[in-house]
Scaffold this active site. Structure first.
Site, PDB file in Angstrom:
ATOM      1  N   GLU A 260      -0.604   7.523  -3.644  1.00 41.34           N
ATOM      2  CA  GLU A 260       0.721   8.301  -3.439  1.00 41.34           C
ATOM      3  C   GLU A 260       0.507   9.451  -4.306  1.00 41.34           C
ATOM      4  O   GLU A 260      -0.015   9.695  -5.329  1.00 41.34           O
ATOM      5  CB  GLU A 260       2.000   7.500  -4.023  1.00 41.34           C
ATOM      6  CG  GLU A 260       3.436   8.335  -3.509  1.00 41.34           C
ATOM      7  CD  GLU A 260       4.493   7.475  -4.234  1.00 41.34           C
ATOM      8  OE1 GLU A 260       5.497   7.591  -3.769  1.00 41.34           O
ATOM      9  OE2 GLU A 260       4.330   6.596  -5.180  1.00 41.34           O
ATOM     10  N   LYS A 336       8.312   7.269   3.380  1.00 38.96           N
ATOM     11  CA  LYS A 336       8.769   6.302   2.510  1.00 38.96           C
ATOM     12  C   LYS A 336      10.204   5.955   2.827  1.00 38.96           C
ATOM     13  O   LYS A 336      11.034   7.042   2.773  1.00 38.96           O
ATOM     14  CB  LYS A 336       8.739   6.829   1.272  1.00 38.96           C
ATOM     15  CG  LYS A 336       8.753   6.170  -0.018  1.00 38.96           C
ATOM     16  CD  LYS A 336       8.386   6.616  -1.149  1.00 38.96           C
ATOM     17  CE  LYS A 336       8.786   5.818  -2.454  1.00 38.96           C
ATOM     18  NZ  LYS A 336       8.375   6.578  -3.807  1.00 38.96           N
ATOM     19  N   CYS A 370       4.568   2.821  -2.636  1.00 36.39           N
ATOM     20  CA  CYS A 370       4.970   2.634  -3.828  1.00 36.39           C
ATOM     21  C   CYS A 370       6.452   1.722  -3.866  1.00 36.39           C
ATOM     22  O   CYS A 370       6.376   0.583  -3.726  1.00 36.39           O
ATOM     23  CB  CYS A 370       5.262   3.683  -4.464  1.00 36.39           C
ATOM     24  SG  CYS A 370       5.131   3.689  -6.451  1.00 36.39           S
TER      25      CYS A 370
END
Length: 537
Positions: A260, A336, A370
């Site tokens: 990321e 995301k 993440c």
């Protein structure tokens, strides 16, 4: 650009002829006749490969199977091909003999030859053949023949003192020179009629009497633990990315995954700006970086999960986006879903609205970024869509944050009966606000049962050290686990009592529904996807 490696077909002859004439224009522009190609396709269709670029065949590899003991190391091209009739081919031959490989000159910068050789190697493994043999031209030898013997010339090519377009390529693809052949191809003045007898050994070959069942479902992952460092410009950054792509390609990896925000070193030039402005300046590099990753995926024949980068969309909103750059030239994106409080506070980021699996040449995969992996619903939805590998680019500053990502990723692997690969950044960026320290230990996690490591960790990197983690995962073990595991988590869910489902379908699904509704008759309800609600009885 769309690139596809496939078996050759009779209808490809026109493109084959055109490319071959261009390749051999310096020695007369010879080409195989249509009848010869048709005969090869009749006797050994699975051994003839081509690469198609935007619908046009531009690279070809032709081969036969031979019992090599019938010929030995002293033979000519005419002898091994049966006077160009291919009557030497036998269906139970112990070696694949390469009789032709060429790439149209206009497409040589795409490294298509590597794809053809990879296809041949995979065929050897599938057919349980000892290896590949070929007589290789040395077209640059005529420039050095006055002062070097063929053996001396080959030695200098091996030492990279001399470049030979054919031999250098063969050596870089794990072939070794078994012998020098004299008079191999009469009329080949560039090679002075010499050739190298090249060999690639199939390490997975098993003698028939010792043969045991084996799988062809091994997928190789290259996980990049990326060191944060400053770059003087975008090209220097691209050079570092290409270094890692080249490294995993040398190991014949099927996937490479970056962390990321791996491009945040480029934000150093904007450190005097407020953080919300600086991150949007960084977003200017995102599309050029995506395009570069797509080029590298093609050139090095590896699917790239391009970490994540900031993206300012048409709506003016800031997203955290991961790209899947396939080795066939296509790409897709994932935004995301769950934005951390830090990303909201410092950057004003917003979350995406699509959860879906992606098709690849190695099966279905999922991508989450993440913080996303800490929400089990995402992994479960992706498992219901059939993913076998979940990729998780992450960026954590402290060991606390890393522990959350690691343990949640391990849980996703176990509860969803899939592999999970996590890739993070290490090192410090003292001149980039909010990205100054990083901690990571990248890893590949497995389900937890007898087929897998006892700690459910396939491989893990050294903490806080830049490195490449190479790991093989066997997709057939997932099927075995699902059907015969000591516990069967997906099968044993009480869906009569609870379930997890999407409230919003992916954009592709919405378009499909819309198209079907337009075509539906008044007497019939249109077919739709599964109910889109979360249920908890």
């Amino acid at each position: 650009m769309h690139i596809q490696t496939r078996t050759l077909e009779k209808t490809d002859y026109h493109d084959l002829k055109e490319a071959m004439i261009e390749v051999y224009s310096s020695i007369g522009g010879d080409y195989w006749t249509k009848s010869a190609i048709n005969k090869l396709l009749n006797i050994f269709p699975e051994g003839q490969f081509c690469v198609e670029v935007d619908g046009k065949v531009v690279a070809v590899a032709l081969a036969i199977r031979v019992n090599y003991a019938d010929f030995g190391d002293n033979h000519t091209y005419a002898q091994i091909t049966g006077g160009y009739t291919f009557k030497t081919h036998t269906d139970d031959g112990d070696y694949l003999y390469g009789i032709e490989v060429f790439v149209h000159p206009d497409f040589r910068d795409l490294r298509l030859g590597r794809r053809l050789y990879d296809a041949r190697k995979e065929l050897c493994e599938q057919l349980n053949i000892k290896g590949i043999l070929a007589g290789g031209r040395i077209p640059n030898y005529n420039k050095h023949s006055a002062e070097l013997s063929p053996r001396e010339y080959i030695a200098k090519v091996k030492q990279k003192e001399i470049y030979d377009s054919t031999l250098t390529f063969q050596l870089s693809n794990d072939f070794h020179v078994r012998k020098v052949l004299r008079g191999y191809l009469p009329g080949d003045t560039e090679s002075k009629e010499y050739a190298t007898l090249l060999e690639w050994n199939n390490i997975y070959y098993v003698d028939e009497k010792d043969k045991k069942p084996h799988t062809d479902s091994i997928i190789r992952l290259g996980v990049i633990q990326w060191q944060m460092r400053f770059f003087k410009n975008l090209e220097a950054f691209f050079d570092q990315v290409e270094f890692f792509v080249n490294a995993v390609s040398d190991y014949r990896a099927d996937f490479m995954v970056l962390p990321e925000f791996f491009n945040t070193p480029l934000m150093a030039d904007f450190n005097d700006l407020p953080e919300p402005v600086a991150i949007r300046k960084l977003a200017d590099f995102t599309l050029p970086t995506r395009d570069k990753l797509c080029q590298l995926a093609i050139a090095y024949n590896v699917n790239i999960v391009g970490g994540s980068m900031p993206l300012v969309d048409e709506d003016g909103k800031l997203y955290n986006v991961a790209y899947l750059c396939r080795r066939d030239g296509s790409w897709e994106e994932y935004r995301k879903i769950h934005i951390t409080p830090n990303e909201v506070r410092h950057y004003g980021m917003v979350g995406g609205n699509e959860i879906r699996a992606f098709d690849t040449d190695c099966g279905k995969i999922g991508m989450v970024i993440c913080y996303d992996v800490e929400f089990p619903e995402l992994g479960r939805i992706l498992a219901q869509q059939g993913i076998q590998i979940l990729f998780v680019p992450f960026l954590t500053d402290t060991q606390n944050g890393y522990s959350r990502v690691r343990h949640c990723a391990q849980a996703r692997a176990i509860e969803n009966e899939c592999y999970v690969a996590i890739a993070g950044c290490v090192g410090n960026l003292p001149k980039v606000h909010n990205m100054d320290i990083n901690f990571a230990q990248s890893a590949v996690f497995t389900p937890s049962d007898f087929q897998f490591p006892t700690n459910a960790v396939k491989a893990e990197a050294t903490p806080n050290t830049e490195m490449v983690l190479i790991a093989d995962v066997d997709l057939s073990l997932l099927k075995e686990l699902h059907e015969q595991g000591s516990v069967q988590v997906l099968k044993d869910r009480r869906t009569d009592l609870y379930d997890v489902e999407l409230k919003k379908p992916a954009r592709k699904a919405l378009k499909l529904i819309s198209d079907r509704q337009k075509k539906a008759s008044p007497d019939n309800d249109p077919e739709v996807v599964a109910p889109l609600i979360v249920v908890a009885d």
